[in-house]
Write an enzyme that holds these catalytic residues in place. Structure first.
Site, short mmCIF file in Angstrom:
data_model
loop_
_atom_site.label_atom_id
_atom_site.label_comp_id
_atom_site.label_asym_id
_atom_site.label_seq_id
_atom_site.Cartn_x
_atom_site.Cartn_y
_atom_site.Cartn_z
CB SER A 1 -83.98 -36.17 63.57
OG SER A 1 -82.92 -36.41 64.44
CG HIS B 1 -80.38 -39.06 60.96
ND1 HIS B 1 -80.06 -37.81 60.45
CD2 HIS B 1 -80.96 -38.81 62.16
CE1 HIS B 1 -80.41 -36.87 61.32
NE2 HIS B 1 -80.95 -37.45 62.36
#
Length: 272
Positions: free
Chosen positions: A149, A174
């Protein structure tokens, strides 16, 4: 109120914060906010909730007697900054303070940033990212354990040619996620804000990986896990290391690709 936008797998537990002194290492109980319910249970790299470990103390002999440092302060003397655990405002404040302090000492010597993070709050991560780009020092990033992330964005934001990973780390990218509550108009405002942040993150990844926006959008549509070698081919990092340079050697030992190992397949552009 400014929405707290998180990347999925973000604030999942209280983690160890890099500390400038032993008094800064404190236990922060989880807050009962909607953000704490956003972390999906399927995240394989979530940090389990537990009490903070004790911070080791290093004792050195000096001409004036013994001097004790907590381990993070001792590493700071060697220009090493640790980004460990979920990234939130408190972690960002400590990391930014250390980066600015090291630049004030010398704006030419490199800074080494070690990352082991499942991600966290987008605005907190962007605060660290902007500081990394703002200071003049070359920044050498190292992934140990995981850079997921926002952690993967900080890993990619290091100085080109100085972004590293150890061989058994994992990298994940993501799109951001968040929760909105309130009236319909409030939800629409927050949805518009998260879409702006999504485009902003895509452009940052495209800048540092040299990938097209189309490839970045396709890769970040869902959780995309990578080995260090796959992340190197994608452009998130530059080298996968086994160990640092030994005595008499100029270069560290690099992980070499195994013969016949398939290359990372770039995601195909999404069709309408």
């Amino acid at each position: 109120m400014w929405p707290k936008i998180l990347l999925r797998g973000g604030r999942v537990a209280a983690g160890l914060c890099p500390a400038l002194g032993p008094r800064l290492a404190a236990r922060f109980p989880p807050q009962r906010t909607p953000e704490n319910r956003l972390a999906p249970q399927r995240n394989l790299h979530a940090t389990a909730a537990r009490a903070l470990p004790l911070i080791p103390i290093v004792v050195e002999q000096t001409g004036r007697g013994e001097r004790a440092y907590d381990i993070y302060s001792r590493l700071l003397r060697e220009r090493i900054v640790c980004v460990m655990g979920p990234i939130d405002d408190s972690v960002a404040s400590l990391v930014i303070a250390q980066l600015l302090f090291l630049q004030s000492e010398s704006n030419k010597k490199p800074i080494h940033m070690y990352i082991n993070s499942p991600g966290g709050v987008v605005t907190s991560g962007l605060a660290i990212y902007d500081t990394m780009q703002y200071i003049l020092n070359p920044i050498c990033t190292w992934c140990v354990g995981q850079a997921a992330s926002m952690g993967s964005l900080l890993l990619a934001a290091g100085t080109p040619g100085m972004r590293h990973s150890l061989p058994n780390s994992r990298i994940m990218i993501h799109q951001p996620s968040g929760g909105a509550r309130g009236q319909a108009t409030d939800i629409a405002i927050q949805a518009e804000e998260i879409m702006k942040l999504k485009k902003q993150l895509y452009s940052i990844y495209a800048k540092h990986t040299k990938q097209s926006l189309q490839v970045i959008e396709s890769a970040m549509e869902r959780d995309r896990y990578m080995s260090p070698m796959e992340a190197q081919e994608f452009g998130i990092l530059d080298k996968v290391l086994v160990h640092p340079p030994q005595d008499g050697e100029d270069e560290p030992e690099l992980v070499q690709k195994e013969p016949g190992e398939p290359t990372a397949v770039e995601p195909a552009p999404a069709s309408a």
